[in-house]
Design an enzyme around this catalytic site. Structure first.
Site, PDB file in Angstrom:
ATOM      1  CE1 TYR A 146      -4.146   1.880   0.906  1.00  0.00           C
ATOM      2  CE2 TYR A 146      -2.621   3.190   2.224  1.00  0.00           C
ATOM      3  CZ  TYR A 146      -3.860   3.018   1.630  1.00  0.00           C
ATOM      4  OH  TYR A 146      -4.822   3.984   1.774  1.00  0.00           O
TER       5      TYR A 146
ATOM      6  CD  GLN B 154      -2.653   7.029   2.062  1.00  0.00           C
ATOM      7  OE1 GLN B 154      -3.576   6.295   1.743  1.00  0.00           O
ATOM      8  NE2 GLN B 154      -2.619   7.644   3.220  1.00  0.00           N
ATOM      9  CB  THR B 155       3.449   7.447   3.586  1.00  0.00           C
ATOM     10  OG1 THR B 155       2.298   7.088   4.330  1.00  0.00           O
ATOM     11  CG2 THR B 155       4.245   8.483   4.345  1.00  0.00           C
TER      12      THR B 155
ATOM     13  NE  ARG C 107      12.962  -9.794  41.322  1.00  0.00           N
ATOM     14  CZ  ARG C 107      14.219 -10.170  41.147  1.00  0.00           C
ATOM     15  NH1 ARG C 107      14.531 -11.446  40.902  1.00  0.00           N
ATOM     16  NH2 ARG C 107      15.187  -9.275  41.203  1.00  0.00           N
TER      17      ARG C 107
ATOM     18  CD  GLN D  43       4.927  -4.688  40.663  1.00  0.00           C
ATOM     19  OE1 GLN D  43       5.542  -3.690  41.021  1.00  0.00           O
ATOM     20  NE2 GLN D  43       5.387  -5.504  39.739  1.00  0.00           N
TER      21      GLN D  43
ATOM     22  NE  ARG E 292       4.611   1.095  38.630  1.00  0.00           N
ATOM     23  CZ  ARG E 292       5.805   0.468  38.719  1.00  0.00           C
ATOM     24  NH1 ARG E 292       6.183  -0.136  39.852  1.00  0.00           N
ATOM     25  NH2 ARG E 292       6.622   0.448  37.692  1.00  0.00           N
TER      26      ARG E 292
ATOM     27  CB  THR F 244       3.705   6.873  13.916  1.00  0.00           C
ATOM     28  OG1 THR F 244       4.289   7.307  15.139  1.00  0.00           O
ATOM     29  CG2 THR F 244       4.069   7.821  12.797  1.00  0.00           C
TER      30      THR F 244
ATOM     31  CD  GLU G 143      -3.547   2.375   8.189  1.00  0.00           C
ATOM     32  OE1 GLU G 143      -2.625   1.645   7.811  1.00  0.00           O
ATOM     33  OE2 GLU G 143      -4.218   3.051   7.403  1.00  0.00           O
TER      34      GLU G 143
ATOM     35  CG  ASP H 180       0.601  11.935  14.577  1.00  0.00           C
ATOM     36  OD1 ASP H 180       1.622  11.564  15.160  1.00  0.00           O
ATOM     37  OD2 ASP H 180      -0.134  12.864  14.976  1.00  0.00           O
TER      38      ASP H 180
HETATM   39  C1  LIG Z   1      -3.150  -5.202   9.056  1.00  0.00           C
HETATM   40  C2  LIG Z   1      -2.068  -4.297   8.661  1.00  0.00           C
HETATM   41  C3  LIG Z   1      -1.007  -4.209   9.693  1.00  0.00           C
HETATM   42  C4  LIG Z   1      -0.726  -2.831  10.081  1.00  0.00           C
HETATM   43  C5  LIG Z   1       0.540  -2.370   9.492  1.00  0.00           C
HETATM   44  C6  LIG Z   1       0.556  -0.909   9.461  1.00  0.00           C
HETATM   45  C7  LIG Z   1       1.023  -0.419   8.158  1.00  0.00           C
HETATM   46  C8  LIG Z   1       0.791   1.024   8.052  1.00  0.00           C
HETATM   47  C9  LIG Z   1       0.195   1.522   7.001  1.00  0.00           C
HETATM   48  C10 LIG Z   1      -0.002   2.979   6.858  1.00  0.00           C
HETATM   49  O1  LIG Z   1       0.396   3.772   7.668  1.00  0.00           O
HETATM   50  S1  LIG Z   1      -0.828   3.469   5.442  1.00  0.00           S
HETATM   51  C11 LIG Z   1      -0.856   5.206   5.469  1.00  0.00           C
HETATM   52  C12 LIG Z   1      -1.803   5.715   6.502  1.00  0.00           C
HETATM   53  N1  LIG Z   1      -1.909   7.140   6.389  1.00  0.00           N
HETATM   54  C13 LIG Z   1      -2.716   7.840   7.127  1.00  0.00           C
HETATM   55  O2  LIG Z   1      -3.407   7.319   7.971  1.00  0.00           O
HETATM   56  C14 LIG Z   1      -2.776   9.291   6.829  1.00  0.00           C
HETATM   57  C15 LIG Z   1      -3.556  10.068   7.838  1.00  0.00           C
HETATM   58  N2  LIG Z   1      -4.255  11.166   7.202  1.00  0.00           N
HETATM   59  C16 LIG Z   1      -5.586  11.099   6.894  1.00  0.00           C
HETATM   60  O3  LIG Z   1      -6.262  10.128   7.163  1.00  0.00           O
HETATM   61  C17 LIG Z   1      -6.191  12.283   6.222  1.00  0.00           C
HETATM   62  O4  LIG Z   1      -5.384  12.925   5.359  1.00  0.00           O
HETATM   63  C18 LIG Z   1      -6.807  13.278   7.220  1.00  0.00           C
HETATM   64  C19 LIG Z   1      -5.914  13.565   8.408  1.00  0.00           C
HETATM   65  C20 LIG Z   1      -8.096  12.615   7.693  1.00  0.00           C
HETATM   66  C21 LIG Z   1      -7.115  14.622   6.548  1.00  0.00           C
HETATM   67  O5  LIG Z   1      -7.636  14.407   5.310  1.00  0.00           O
HETATM   68  P1  LIG Z   1      -8.260  15.577   4.388  1.00  0.00           P
HETATM   69  O6  LIG Z   1      -7.350  16.734   4.392  1.00  0.00           O
HETATM   70  O7  LIG Z   1      -8.651  15.011   3.092  1.00  0.00           O
HETATM   71  O8  LIG Z   1      -9.562  15.795   5.151  1.00  0.00           O
HETATM   72  P2  LIG Z   1     -10.143  16.937   6.027  1.00  0.00           P
HETATM   73  O9  LIG Z   1     -10.215  18.212   5.271  1.00  0.00           O
HETATM   74  O10 LIG Z   1      -9.502  16.946   7.366  1.00  0.00           O
HETATM   75  O11 LIG Z   1     -11.590  16.321   6.136  1.00  0.00           O
HETATM   76  C22 LIG Z   1     -12.521  16.341   5.055  1.00  0.00           C
HETATM   77  C23 LIG Z   1     -13.735  15.541   5.466  1.00  0.00           C
HETATM   78  O12 LIG Z   1     -13.432  14.173   5.311  1.00  0.00           O
HETATM   79  C24 LIG Z   1     -13.700  13.484   6.523  1.00  0.00           C
HETATM   80  N3  LIG Z   1     -12.804  12.333   6.577  1.00  0.00           N
HETATM   81  C25 LIG Z   1     -11.479  12.352   6.705  1.00  0.00           C
HETATM   82  N4  LIG Z   1     -11.015  11.096   6.708  1.00  0.00           N
HETATM   83  C26 LIG Z   1     -12.068  10.276   6.565  1.00  0.00           C
HETATM   84  C27 LIG Z   1     -12.212   8.867   6.501  1.00  0.00           C
HETATM   85  N5  LIG Z   1     -11.164   8.044   6.597  1.00  0.00           N
HETATM   86  N6  LIG Z   1     -13.436   8.359   6.351  1.00  0.00           N
HETATM   87  C28 LIG Z   1     -14.507   9.170   6.274  1.00  0.00           C
HETATM   88  N7  LIG Z   1     -14.437  10.526   6.321  1.00  0.00           N
HETATM   89  C29 LIG Z   1     -13.234  11.057   6.478  1.00  0.00           C
HETATM   90  C30 LIG Z   1     -13.472  14.494   7.597  1.00  0.00           C
HETATM   91  O13 LIG Z   1     -14.120  14.143   8.771  1.00  0.00           O
HETATM   92  C31 LIG Z   1     -14.062  15.728   6.957  1.00  0.00           C
HETATM   93  O14 LIG Z   1     -15.457  15.661   7.086  1.00  0.00           O
HETATM   94  P3  LIG Z   1     -16.293  16.984   7.216  1.00  0.00           P
HETATM   95  O15 LIG Z   1     -15.866  17.636   8.489  1.00  0.00           O
HETATM   96  O16 LIG Z   1     -15.977  17.826   6.024  1.00  0.00           O
HETATM   97  O17 LIG Z   1     -17.712  16.499   7.266  1.00  0.00           O
HETATM   98  C1  LIG Z   2       6.377   1.330  10.896  1.00  0.00           C
HETATM   99  C2  LIG Z   2       5.636   2.159   9.901  1.00  0.00           C
HETATM  100  C3  LIG Z   2       4.974   1.527   8.866  1.00  0.00           C
HETATM  101  C4  LIG Z   2       4.312   2.273   7.888  1.00  0.00           C
HETATM  102  N1  LIG Z   2       3.724   1.632   6.839  1.00  0.00           N
HETATM  103  C5  LIG Z   2       3.166   2.354   5.841  1.00  0.00           C
HETATM  104  C6  LIG Z   2       2.602   1.710   4.696  1.00  0.00           C
HETATM  105  O1  LIG Z   2       2.573   0.479   4.593  1.00  0.00           O
HETATM  106  N2  LIG Z   2       2.101   2.486   3.713  1.00  0.00           N
HETATM  107  C7  LIG Z   2       2.089   3.838   3.784  1.00  0.00           C
HETATM  108  O2  LIG Z   2       1.620   4.475   2.844  1.00  0.00           O
HETATM  109  N3  LIG Z   2       2.594   4.474   4.860  1.00  0.00           N
HETATM  110  C8  LIG Z   2       3.131   3.775   5.888  1.00  0.00           C
HETATM  111  N4  LIG Z   2       3.648   4.412   6.989  1.00  0.00           N
HETATM  112  C9  LIG Z   2       3.615   5.869   7.050  1.00  0.00           C
HETATM  113  C10 LIG Z   2       2.636   6.398   8.086  1.00  0.00           C
HETATM  114  O3  LIG Z   2       1.321   6.221   7.687  1.00  0.00           O
HETATM  115  C11 LIG Z   2       2.919   7.864   8.365  1.00  0.00           C
HETATM  116  O4  LIG Z   2       4.230   7.961   8.892  1.00  0.00           O
HETATM  117  C12 LIG Z   2       1.898   8.431   9.310  1.00  0.00           C
HETATM  118  O5  LIG Z   2       0.649   8.567   8.678  1.00  0.00           O
HETATM  119  C13 LIG Z   2       2.335   9.769   9.914  1.00  0.00           C
HETATM  120  O6  LIG Z   2       2.592  10.689   8.941  1.00  0.00           O
HETATM  121  P1  LIG Z   2       3.958  11.532   8.882  1.00  0.00           P
HETATM  122  O7  LIG Z   2       5.076  10.587   8.936  1.00  0.00           O
HETATM  123  O8  LIG Z   2       3.806  12.427   7.720  1.00  0.00           O
HETATM  124  O9  LIG Z   2       3.958  12.371  10.218  1.00  0.00           O
HETATM  125  P2  LIG Z   2       3.886  13.950  10.327  1.00  0.00           P
HETATM  126  O10 LIG Z   2       2.518  14.379   9.921  1.00  0.00           O
HETATM  127  O11 LIG Z   2       5.015  14.586   9.646  1.00  0.00           O
HETATM  128  O12 LIG Z   2       4.000  14.108  11.891  1.00  0.00           O
HETATM  129  C14 LIG Z   2       5.064  14.799  12.551  1.00  0.00           C
HETATM  130  C15 LIG Z   2       4.494  15.533  13.775  1.00  0.00           C
HETATM  131  O13 LIG Z   2       3.625  16.560  13.343  1.00  0.00           O
HETATM  132  C16 LIG Z   2       2.389  16.503  14.033  1.00  0.00           C
HETATM  133  N5  LIG Z   2       1.328  16.983  13.122  1.00  0.00           N
HETATM  134  C17 LIG Z   2       1.167  16.719  11.800  1.00  0.00           C
HETATM  135  N6  LIG Z   2       0.079  17.323  11.319  1.00  0.00           N
HETATM  136  C18 LIG Z   2      -0.473  18.004  12.339  1.00  0.00           C
HETATM  137  C19 LIG Z   2      -1.636  18.812  12.479  1.00  0.00           C
HETATM  138  N7  LIG Z   2      -2.458  19.043  11.462  1.00  0.00           N
HETATM  139  N8  LIG Z   2      -1.900  19.341  13.683  1.00  0.00           N
HETATM  140  C20 LIG Z   2      -1.087  19.102  14.740  1.00  0.00           C
HETATM  141  N9  LIG Z   2       0.006  18.320  14.672  1.00  0.00           N
HETATM  142  C21 LIG Z   2       0.320  17.773  13.494  1.00  0.00           C
HETATM  143  C22 LIG Z   2       2.224  15.040  14.390  1.00  0.00           C
HETATM  144  O14 LIG Z   2       1.373  14.899  15.517  1.00  0.00           O
HETATM  145  C23 LIG Z   2       3.660  14.639  14.703  1.00  0.00           C
HETATM  146  O15 LIG Z   2       3.924  14.987  16.030  1.00  0.00           O
HETATM  147  C24 LIG Z   2       4.300   3.687   7.974  1.00  0.00           C
HETATM  148  C25 LIG Z   2       4.942   4.324   9.040  1.00  0.00           C
HETATM  149  C26 LIG Z   2       5.611   3.574   9.992  1.00  0.00           C
HETATM  150  C27 LIG Z   2       6.314   4.272  11.108  1.00  0.00           C
END
Ligand SMILES: CCCCCCC/C=C/C(=O)SCCNC(=O)CCNC(=O)[C@H](O)C(C)(C)COP(=O)(O)OP(=O)(O)OC[C@H]1O[C@@H](n2cnc3c(N)ncnc32)[C@H](O)[C@@H]1OP(=O)(O)O
Ligand SMILES: Cc1cc2nc3c(=O)[nH]c(=O)nc-3n(C[C@H](O)[C@H](O)[C@H](O)COP(=O)(O)OP(=O)(O)OC[C@H]3O[C@@H](n4cnc5c(N)ncnc54)[C@H](O)[C@@H]3O)c2cc1C
Length: 669
Positions: A140, A142-143, A315, A335, A338, A427, A429, A431
C-alpha cells in the site's frame, strides 16, 4: 487445559488455586465464543510446535538474516495453510501467531482490501484471485518522503495520455518519493499507489492505481522504477523484519484500467467522472485497518500484562526480617495500582474492539445500500479508538517492563521487542494526534448542530441530553456508590460534553473557525480523548449486559470494568473537577473504591491472564512462562547469547590484553 508448551512443575499453582471464577468460561468471554477459543488454541499450538516458527534467537540476527528468516516463515506459513486447507479465519490466526511483521501483513491487510474496497467488480475479478494465490505480492504505497498525514498534499502524479490509453506515473520531486510502505522495499511485485490524477490538463486530486513494480520472472525492478529498503528501525529484531520501502517513478506507463475505478472513472477520451458517492470513501482502507488496530491493541497489551502479572507473582523482594518468606511483589499495593488498571484496560480494549468490528460491518452494509449517513461516525470512532488504545498500549508495555524490574530490560523478557514492534502503531495508519483532531472536528460539528435542534445519534447520542448534563452534579456519597454504572456513566458523559461545549464556545470567540480550532487544538485533543474514553467505558458496561456464562466470570468482569472507569477518573481527575462534574471528596471516594477493587482482583490476577490463553511460544518471555519457572530459564537463556560462544571474547588479543599488560605509568600515580 491451560496454555503451556511443556514443563512439569507449576510454580504458579498456588496462585491459580485462589481464583474465584471458571477460567475456561473466562476464555470464552475473552475470545468471543467457544469456537473462537478452540480455533485460536489450535492455531497457536500449530505454530508453537513447528521449528520453522521459532523466534527465540530473533533479536540476535543481523538485519539480512532477520529479513531472510521472515521470508522463510511467510513461505512456510503459506505452505501449511495450503497443505492443511485452512479456512480464512484459521489462516489469519496462524499468521498472527507466527508473530513476525512482514510483507504478508500489508499484502492481506491493505493491498487486497484496497482493491476490494476501491476496485470495480471487473478489477476485483482480475486482481484479487492472483493476490489470493500469491501469484502477485502487493503493498500500500500512499505515504511519501514529504507528506504522510496530509494525504491531499501527496505529489506523485498519474497523468492520462489519451493517445495510448495509459496513465503516466511520475515522481516529480525528491519529496514525492514513496517512503515507508511495508513490503515495498524487497518483496512486493505490485503496489496500490496513491497519486494525483491529471487528465485533460486538470488535477483531480488523489486516486489509487495498481502498479507493477518488479518482474514476475526474476523480481528485478521494471523500467523507470527505482526502489529499495529505507533502512534500519528502532530496536533489535522488532519491526526490522519488515522491508519498509522507498519508490520513485520515472514516467512509468500503466494501462488506464489499472486506476481503481469504483469511486470515479476516467473514460477512454480522458473525461473524469465521479460516481455519486462521498469522496472520503477513498480513505476506506485506512478506516478498515484502524478498526483492526484496535483489536490488535488488546492483543499486545494483554501479552505485556500477562508477562508482568505472572512474573510479579513469582518475584519476591523484602518483607522478611526473621528468615521467613519474602513478599511477592504482586502483593505491594503500588504494584497492584500500576498493573491492575492495565489488566482492566486489556479487557476493555478487547470488548470495544469487538464492538468496533460490529460497527464497521454495519457501516459497510449501509454503504452497499447507498446509505452514507453513518460514515462520519465510523471515521470518528475508528480514528479515536485507534489513537487512544494504541497510545495507552504503548505506554502500558513500557510500564510492564518497569514492573518487571531489571529483568524486564532483557530481550529474553520479551518486553523490549514487544515495545519496539508496537510503538509505531501510534504513528502508522494516522498519527494519533492528527486522528484525535479529526474526532474533535466531528465533535465540534455535532455540538454546533445541537443548537439547530438536530438530535445526535450513535456514540454522540448522549450530547442530546445537554440540558441535564451541563448542570448535573454527581450524587455519589460513599465509595460504594461508585460501583453503580449509572453514576459512572453520568460523570463520564458530563465531562465529555462539558469539555466539548467549552471548546466550541472558545472557538466561537476567535476571529475565524479555523483560527479558533488551531488555537484551541491542545484542548480539543483532551476533549476528543474524553469522548473516546466514554465510548470505551460505555461499551464495557454494555458487554456486561450480555449473557455472560460461567461461575464468577461476570463478577470479575464487573470488577475490571469498574477499575477501568475509576482509574480513568483518578488519572483525569483535573477534567472531572474543573468541569464541576464531581467534588474533590467524590474524587477521593473513587480512589478509595479503586483500592478495594484491586484487593478483589489480587487472588484472581494470574487466572485472569491465563484466560488470554497464550502459549509460551507466542509470549516468548522467560518471565511470563506459564509454569513460572523463571530463574532457571533466565539463567539458561543468558548462555545462548553469541557473546558467550567463547569464554575469551573476540577482541581480547587486540584491545584488552595490551591494556592489561601496559607498562606505561601515569606520572600522577
Ligand atoms: C493489518 C495491517 C497491519 C498494520 C501495518 C501498518 C502499516 C501502516 C500503514 C499505513 O500507515 S498506510 C498510510 C496511513 N496514512 C494515514 O493514515 C494518513 C492520515 N491522514 C488522513 O487520514 C487524512 O489525510 C486526514 C488527516 C483525515 C485529513 O484528510 P483531508 O485533508 O482530506 O480531510 P479533512 O479536510 O480533514 O476532512 C474532510 C472531510 O473528510 C472526513 N474524513 C477524513 N477522513 C475520513 C475517513 N477516513 N473516512 C470518512 N471521512 C473522512 C473528515 O471528517 C471531513 O469531514 P467533514 O468535516 O468535512 O464532514
Ligand atoms: C512502521 C511504519 C509503517 C508504515 N507503513 C506504511 C505503509 O505500509 N504504507 C504507507 O503508505 N505508509 C506507511 N507508513 C507511514 C505512516 O502512515 C505515516 O508515517 C503516518 O501517517 C504519519 O505521517 P507523517 O510521517 O507524515 O507524520 P507527520 O505528519 O510529519 O507528523 C510529525 C508531527 O507533526 C504533528 N502533526 C502533523 N500534522 C499536524 C496537524 N495538522 N496538527 C497538529 N500536529 C500535526 C504530528 O502529531 C507529529 O507529532 C508507515 C509508518 C511507519 C512508522
Amino acid at each position: 487445559m491451560a496454555a503451556v508448551d511443556g514443563g512439569e512443575v507449576d510454580h504458579l499453582a498456588g496462585e491459580r488455586a485462589t481464583a474465584h471464577f471458571d477460567v475456561d468460561a473466562m476464555k470464552v468471554a475473552w475470545a468471543g465464543s467457544r469456537h473462537a477459543v478452540e480455533v485460536n488454541d489450535r492455531m497457536a499450538r500449530l505454530v508453537a510446535s513447528d521449528p520453522v516458527f521459532r523466534k527465540d534467537t530473533r533479536t540476535m540476527l543481523s538485519r539480512k538474516e532477520l529479513f531472510k528468516d521472515t521470508l522463510k516463515k511467510a513461505a512456510h506459513a503459506w505452505k501449511r495453510i495450503v497443505e492443511l486447507r485452512l479456512t480464512e479465519e484459521e489462516a489469519n490466526l496462524l499468521r498472527l501467531y507466527v508473530d513476525q511483521p512482514g510483507y504478508v501483513d500489508l499484502h492481506w491487510g491493505m493491498f487486497v482490501p484496497a482493491i476490494k474496497g476501491q476496485g470495480t467488480e471487473e478489477q476485483q475479478k482480475k486482481w484479487v484471485p492472483m493476490a489470493y494465490k500469491f501469484q502477485i505480492i502487493g503493498c500500500y504505497a500512499q505515504t511519501e518522503l514529504g507528506h504522510g498525514s496530509n494525504v491531499q498534499g501527496l505529489e506523485t502524479t498519474a497523468t492520462f495520455d489519451p493517445n495510448t490509453d495509459e496513465f503516466v506515473v511520475h515522481s516529480p520531486t525528491l519529496t514525492s518519493s514513496k517512503w515507508w510502505p511495508g513490503g515495498l522495499g524487497k518483496a512486493s511485485t505490485h503496489a496500490v499507489v496513491y497519486a494525483r490524477l491529471i487528465t485533460q490538463g486538470k488535477d483531480y486530486g488523489i486516486h489509487g492505481f495498481i502498479v507493477q513494480l518488479r518482474s514476475l520472472d526474476d523480481h528485478s525492478p521494471l523500467p523507470g522504477i527505482t526502489l529499495g529498503d529505507i533502512g534500519g528501525k528502532f530496536g533489535s529484531g522488532a519491526y526490522n523484519s519488515m522491508d519498509n520501502g522507498v519508490l520513485r517513478f520515472d514516467h512509468v506507463r500503466i494501462p488506464r484500467d489499472q486506476m481503481l475505478m469504483r469511486l470515479s472513472q476516467v473514460t477512454r477520451e480522458g473525461k473524469y467522472v465521479h460516481s455519486d458517492v462521498p469522496k472520503q470513501l477513498l480513505y476506506g482502507t485506512m478506516v478498515y485497518v484502524r478498526q483492526t488496530i484496535v483489536a490488535d491493541a488488546s492483543k499486545a497489551l494483554s501479552r505485556a500484562v500477562c508477562i508482568a502479572v505472572r512474573y510479579s507473582a513469582i518475584r519476591k523482594q523484602f518483607g522478611s526480617q526473621a528468615g521467613g518468606p519474602e513478599t511477592q511483589v504482586l502483593n505491594y499495593k503500588t504494584q497492584q495500582s500500576r498493573l491492575f488498571p492495565l489488566l482492566a484496560s486489556a479487557y476493555a480494549y478487547r470488548f470495544v474492539g469487538e464492538w468496533l468490528k460490529w460497527l464497521y460491518t454495519d457501516v459497510m452494509q449501509k454503504l452497499e445500500a447507498k446509505d452514507y449517513s453513518t460514515l462520519p461516525e465510523a471515521h470518528a470512532c475508528t480514528a479515536g479508538l485507534k489513537s487512544v488504545t494504541t497510545s495507552a498500549t504503548a505506554d502500558a508495555i513500557e510500564e510492564c517492563r518497569k514492573l518487571c524490574g531489571g529483568h524486564g530490560y532483557l530481550n529474553s523478557s520479551g518486553l523490549p521487542e514487544l515495545f519496539a514492534v508496537y510503538v509505531p502503531a501510534c504513528t502508522y495508519e494516522g498519527d494519533n494526534v492528527v486522528l484525535l483532531l479529526q474526532v474533535a472536528r466531528f465533535l465540534m460539528k455535532t455540538v454546533s448542530q445541537l443548537a439547530s435542534g438536530k438530535q445526535p445519534v450513535g456514540t454522540t447520542a448522549y450530547m442530546g441530553n445537554i440540558q441535564y448534563l451541563m448542570q448535573c452534579k454527581s450524587a455519589v456519597n460513599t465509595a460504594g456508590d461508585w460501583l453503580n454504572p449509572a453514576a459512572i456513566k453520568e460523570v463520564f458523559e458530563a465531562r465529555a460534553l462539558r469539555m466539548a461545549v467549552n471548546c466550541a464556545q472558545n472557538i466561537s470567540k476567535a476571529p475565524s473557525q479555523e483560527e479558533g480550532f488551531s488555537e484551541l487544538s491542545p484542548d480539543l485533543l483532551e476533549s476528543a480523548v474524553a469522548h473516546v474514553q466514554l465510548i470505551i467505558v460505555t461499551k464495557f458496561f454494555e458487554k456486561l449486559q450480555q449473557d455472560i456464562i460461567g461461575h464468577g466470570v461476570k463478577e470479575q468482569l464487573q470488577n475490571l470494568c469498574n477499575i477501568y472507569a475509576l482509574f480513568l477518573l483518578h488519572k483525569h481527575l483535573g477534567d472531572f473537577l474543573s468541569t464541576g462534574c464531581i467534588t474533590p471528596k467524590q474524587g477521593a471516594l473513587a480512589n478509595e473504591q479503586l483500592g478495594r477493587l484491586y484487593a478483589q482482583v489480587r487472588p484472581n490476577a494470574v487466572a485472569l491472564v491465563d484466560a488470554f490463553d497464550y502459549t509460551d511460544h507466542y509470549l516468548s518471555s522467560v518471565l511470563g512462562r506459564y509454569d513460572g519457572d523463571v530463574y532457571p530459564a533466565l539463567y539458561a537463556e543468558a548462555w545462548k547469547d553469541p557473546l558467550n560462544e567463547t569464554v575469551i571474547p573476540d577482541g581480547y588479543q587486540e584491545h584488552l590484553r595490551p591494556l592489561l599488560k601496559q607498562q606505561l605509568k601515569f606520572s600522577r600515580l
